[in-house]
Scaffold this motif. Sequence first.
Motif, short mmCIF file in Angstrom:
data_model
loop_
_atom_site.label_atom_id
_atom_site.label_comp_id
_atom_site.label_asym_id
_atom_site.label_seq_id
_atom_site.Cartn_x
_atom_site.Cartn_y
_atom_site.Cartn_z
N GLU A 252 0.84 -1.19 0.00
CA GLU A 252 0.00 0.00 0.00
C GLU A 252 0.88 1.24 0.00
O GLU A 252 2.01 1.22 0.49
CB GLU A 252 -0.94 0.02 1.21
CG GLU A 252 -0.23 0.06 2.55
CD GLU A 252 -1.20 0.15 3.71
OE1 GLU A 252 -2.38 0.45 3.46
OE2 GLU A 252 -0.77 -0.07 4.86
N THR A 253 0.35 2.31 -0.59
CA THR A 253 1.06 3.58 -0.62
C THR A 253 0.72 4.37 0.63
O THR A 253 -0.46 4.63 0.91
CB THR A 253 0.68 4.39 -1.88
OG1 THR A 253 0.96 3.61 -3.04
CG2 THR A 253 1.46 5.69 -1.94
N VAL A 254 1.74 4.75 1.39
CA VAL A 254 1.55 5.43 2.67
C VAL A 254 2.19 6.81 2.59
O VAL A 254 3.34 6.95 2.17
CB VAL A 254 2.17 4.63 3.83
CG1 VAL A 254 1.98 5.36 5.15
CG2 VAL A 254 1.55 3.24 3.90
N VAL A 255 1.43 7.83 2.97
CA VAL A 255 1.94 9.21 3.05
C VAL A 255 2.08 9.56 4.52
O VAL A 255 1.09 9.54 5.27
CB VAL A 255 0.99 10.19 2.33
CG1 VAL A 255 1.54 11.61 2.42
CG2 VAL A 255 0.80 9.79 0.88
N GLU A 256 3.31 9.86 4.94
CA GLU A 256 3.59 10.15 6.35
C GLU A 256 4.22 11.53 6.48
O GLU A 256 4.92 12.00 5.58
CB GLU A 256 4.54 9.09 6.93
CG GLU A 256 4.00 7.68 6.91
CD GLU A 256 5.05 6.66 7.30
OE1 GLU A 256 4.71 5.74 8.06
OE2 GLU A 256 6.20 6.79 6.85
N THR A 257 4.01 12.14 7.62
CA THR A 257 4.67 13.41 7.93
C THR A 257 6.03 13.14 8.55
O THR A 257 6.36 12.01 8.93
CB THR A 257 3.82 14.25 8.89
OG1 THR A 257 3.70 13.55 10.14
CG2 THR A 257 2.42 14.48 8.31
N LYS A 258 6.83 14.19 8.65
CA LYS A 258 8.16 14.05 9.24
C LYS A 258 8.07 13.62 10.70
O LYS A 258 8.86 12.79 11.16
CB LYS A 258 8.90 15.39 9.13
CG LYS A 258 10.33 15.36 9.63
CD LYS A 258 11.02 16.69 9.38
CE LYS A 258 12.47 16.65 9.84
NZ LYS A 258 13.16 17.95 9.58
N GLN A 259 7.10 14.15 11.42
CA GLN A 259 6.94 13.79 12.83
C GLN A 259 6.53 12.33 12.98
O GLN A 259 7.00 11.63 13.89
CB GLN A 259 5.91 14.71 13.50
CG GLN A 259 6.36 16.16 13.65
CD GLN A 259 6.32 16.93 12.35
OE1 GLN A 259 5.70 16.49 11.37
NE2 GLN A 259 6.99 18.08 12.32
N GLU A 260 5.67 11.86 12.09
CA GLU A 260 5.22 10.47 12.17
C GLU A 260 6.36 9.50 11.87
O GLU A 260 6.49 8.46 12.52
CB GLU A 260 4.06 10.25 11.20
CG GLU A 260 2.78 10.97 11.62
CD GLU A 260 1.71 10.91 10.54
OE1 GLU A 260 0.54 11.20 10.86
OE2 GLU A 260 2.04 10.56 9.38
N ARG A 261 7.20 9.83 10.91
CA ARG A 261 8.33 8.96 10.59
C ARG A 261 9.36 8.96 11.72
O ARG A 261 9.95 7.93 12.04
CB ARG A 261 8.98 9.38 9.28
CG ARG A 261 8.14 9.07 8.06
CD ARG A 261 8.89 9.38 6.77
NE ARG A 261 10.07 8.55 6.59
CZ ARG A 261 10.05 7.32 6.08
NH1 ARG A 261 8.91 6.77 5.71
NH2 ARG A 261 11.17 6.63 5.94
N SER A 262 9.58 10.12 12.31
CA SER A 262 10.53 10.19 13.42
C SER A 262 10.05 9.37 14.61
O SER A 262 10.85 8.71 15.29
CB SER A 262 10.74 11.65 13.84
OG SER A 262 11.28 12.41 12.78
N ALA A 263 8.74 9.39 14.84
CA ALA A 263 8.19 8.61 15.94
C ALA A 263 8.35 7.11 15.71
O ALA A 263 8.47 6.34 16.66
CB ALA A 263 6.72 8.96 16.15
N LEU A 264 8.37 6.70 14.43
CA LEU A 264 8.54 5.28 14.10
C LEU A 264 10.00 4.88 13.98
O LEU A 264 10.31 3.72 13.71
CB LEU A 264 7.81 4.97 12.79
CG LEU A 264 6.29 5.11 12.80
CD1 LEU A 264 5.72 4.91 11.40
CD2 LEU A 264 5.66 4.11 13.77
N GLY A 265 10.92 5.85 14.16
CA GLY A 265 12.34 5.55 14.06
C GLY A 265 12.85 5.46 12.64
O GLY A 265 13.94 4.92 12.41
N LYS A 266 12.12 5.98 11.68
CA LYS A 266 12.54 5.92 10.28
C LYS A 266 13.32 7.19 9.92
O LYS A 266 13.09 8.25 10.50
CB LYS A 266 11.32 5.78 9.37
CG LYS A 266 10.54 4.49 9.58
CD LYS A 266 9.35 4.40 8.63
CE LYS A 266 8.59 3.12 8.84
NZ LYS A 266 7.42 3.01 7.92
N PRO A 267 14.27 7.09 8.99
CA PRO A 267 15.09 8.27 8.64
C PRO A 267 14.27 9.35 7.96
O PRO A 267 13.35 9.07 7.19
CB PRO A 267 16.14 7.68 7.69
CG PRO A 267 15.52 6.45 7.13
CD PRO A 267 14.66 5.90 8.22
#
Length: 236
Positions: free
Chosen positions: A103-118
């Motif tokens: 699936e195509t997922v659109v995330e914000t910078k804050q959401e990616r940081s919370a998940l530990g993603k670069p």
Amino acid sequence: MDCKLVGPETLCFCTHRYKQHKTDFEVIPKDRPICVPCRVSHCQCKSYHYVPLNGTQPIRCRCKHFADQHSAAPGFACNLCSKCSGFHSSFTCGCGQPTYTHETVVETKQERSALGKPVGQDVPYAAMGGLTGFSSLAEGYMRLDDSGIGAPSVEFLESPVTNMDHPFLKAFQGPSSSAHVSSQLPGSSIDAMQVSHVRNSKQDDMAYFEKRYQERLKKEKPAKQEGRSPLPSKNP
């Protein structure tokens, strides 16, 4: 794992690029998933939807028609047949799973940081998507950051070089007892020959190529001797 990080030039299912979609918001929508509609006139795409390519060709649906032969409207119905209920492809991703499980997922910078993603640095460019560096251009199973397959374990990096490893690794490993043992194993002569082809930093170019030339002559000499046939005898 993020199998694909979308960038400005990445194509959507509607055949338009990500930069041609609405990617800038004055206020980030609170609804999830975030819709990124296409801004091209008369395009029916309601939100960006990534679809992989098979090389340079679009992938096929189970109705045997290509992805660009389907409607960009929600549901992705086929334009060439009536039996297709919507685009559904079993094309295998690099992660080993079929396309329909993604699936195509659109995330914000804050959401990616919370998940530990670069996340990348803030830049004055639109539609940068998930690109944070050159490594973002690689597929997920080849990226060694937290958005991909991850970095190798310490045990893997510190594991000793074995006889099954690439000759390049064996040529530049430090002196060890395993190097002497491997020379007695079957097939070690082939490995030693491959290692000798690696250029030594202390040798100049002429010496290196001369060594390669002499090794080739030694290999060709037995073959030439076997190919010679004895002269026929003149005695009746």
